[in-house]
Design a protein around this motif. Structure first.
Motif, mmCIF file in Angstrom:
data_model
loop_
_atom_site.group_PDB
_atom_site.id
_atom_site.type_symbol
_atom_site.label_atom_id
_atom_site.label_comp_id
_atom_site.label_asym_id
_atom_site.label_seq_id
_atom_site.Cartn_x
_atom_site.Cartn_y
_atom_site.Cartn_z
ATOM 1 N N UNK A 129 -37.323 -35.146 -7.922
ATOM 2 C CA UNK A 129 -38.098 -35.468 -9.130
ATOM 3 C C UNK A 129 -39.215 -36.475 -8.855
ATOM 4 N N UNK A 130 -39.300 -37.000 -7.638
ATOM 5 C CA UNK A 130 -40.367 -37.925 -7.258
ATOM 6 C C UNK A 130 -41.430 -37.242 -6.387
ATOM 7 N N UNK A 131 -41.474 -35.914 -6.478
ATOM 8 C CA UNK A 131 -42.487 -35.130 -5.766
ATOM 9 C C UNK A 131 -43.373 -34.428 -6.786
ATOM 10 N N UNK A 132 -44.648 -34.307 -6.466
ATOM 11 C CA UNK A 132 -45.600 -33.652 -7.370
ATOM 12 C C UNK A 132 -45.453 -32.138 -7.253
ATOM 13 N N UNK A 147 -46.109 -37.497 -2.935
ATOM 14 C CA UNK A 147 -45.104 -38.377 -3.540
ATOM 15 C C UNK A 147 -45.590 -38.918 -4.883
ATOM 16 N N UNK A 148 -44.669 -38.998 -5.844
ATOM 17 C CA UNK A 148 -44.941 -39.701 -7.095
ATOM 18 C C UNK A 148 -44.051 -40.931 -7.206
ATOM 19 N N UNK A 149 -43.234 -41.180 -6.188
ATOM 20 C CA UNK A 149 -42.379 -42.368 -6.152
ATOM 21 C C UNK A 149 -43.258 -43.595 -5.954
ATOM 22 N N UNK A 150 -42.827 -44.720 -6.518
ATOM 23 C CA UNK A 150 -43.578 -45.962 -6.320
ATOM 24 C C UNK A 150 -42.669 -47.077 -5.831
ATOM 25 N N UNK A 151 -41.712 -46.734 -4.955
ATOM 26 C CA UNK A 151 -40.785 -47.734 -4.420
ATOM 27 C C UNK A 151 -41.519 -48.840 -3.682
ATOM 28 N N UNK A 152 -42.613 -48.470 -3.002
ATOM 29 C CA UNK A 152 -43.367 -49.421 -2.198
ATOM 30 C C UNK A 152 -44.860 -49.193 -2.419
ATOM 31 N N UNK A 153 -45.680 -50.223 -2.226
ATOM 32 C CA UNK A 153 -47.126 -50.037 -2.371
ATOM 33 C C UNK A 153 -47.633 -48.932 -1.435
ATOM 34 N N UNK A 154 -48.555 -48.113 -1.942
ATOM 35 C CA UNK A 154 -49.140 -47.058 -1.124
ATOM 36 C C UNK A 154 -48.342 -45.778 -1.071
#
Length: 197
Positions: A129-132, A147-154
């Motif tokens: 669910x964190x993939x476009x 990626x649509x995840x924002x666990x880390x910057x970039x």
């Protein structure tokens, strides 16, 4: 000449004053030497992976939209467990509390951060669910994704490739590491969790 110096002096004072004001918060509260819990959460924790260190936010936030809660997870919400994952220094062996359990496909991915910098290899983990627009799970190894995840910057918006996948139950966990409280840390798969003895 004196008039010119005065004008330059005033321009310098305005510029320096503007820079000082820019550094201040607009909340009206005085800044202190001791950072609040909120500031600490924003700073996150260093995460060594692939080509160098990255920052995980201390507060991982809510699970992604559309992810399915696990019907019968091995570890229940609120249960205290021991982590057997080494995603970050100090994580392996840490005591944690389960803050979410989900049924989905979970991927290890390699990507280059959107702002540039060293490539990250074998990042564990992102969920389907964190993939476009990922299509049907599971995606084969080597699949190119965004990626649509924002666990880390970039990470959000970065192009990545799938290194591996698992359909194990995946968990969000709360734990303390190096004196900092990590909440809703994403992600730890079931094989990376042990019961507390």
């Amino acid at each position: 000449m004196g008039h010119r110096r005065t004008a330059l002096g005033m321009a310098s004072a305005v510029l320096i004053g503007g820079l000082v004001l820019t550094g201040c918060g607009d909340s009206g509260e005085e800044e202190t030497a001791e950072p609040s819990g909120q500031a600490t959460a924003a700073e996150g924790h260093a995460h060594e992976e692939g080509g160098g260190g990255h920052q995980h936010d201390a507060d991982g936030g809510q699970p992604p939209e559309g992810i399915q809660e696990a019907a019968d997870p091995a570890y229940a919400m609120g249960e205290t467990v021991r982590l057997a994952a080494d995603h970050m220094p100090g994580m392996d062996g840490a005591e944690a509390t389960i803050s979410g359990a989900f049924d989905t496909t979970t991927y290890a991915v390699s990507y280059t951060p959107t702002g540039g910098g060293e490539p990250v290899t074998g990042h564990q983990w992102v969920v389907h669910e964190e993939l476009e627009d990922p299509g049907e799970a599971p995606l084969p190894d080597g699949t190119e994704v965004v990626l649509t995840a924002d666990h880390m910057p970039g990470m959000d918006g970065a192009r990545a490739s799938v290194d591996s996948s698992t359909d194990e139950t995946v968990y969000m966990v709360d734990f303390d590491m190096d004196g900092m409280a990590m909440t809703n840390h994403k992600w730890v798969v079931e094989s990376e969790i042990r019961p507390v003895q």
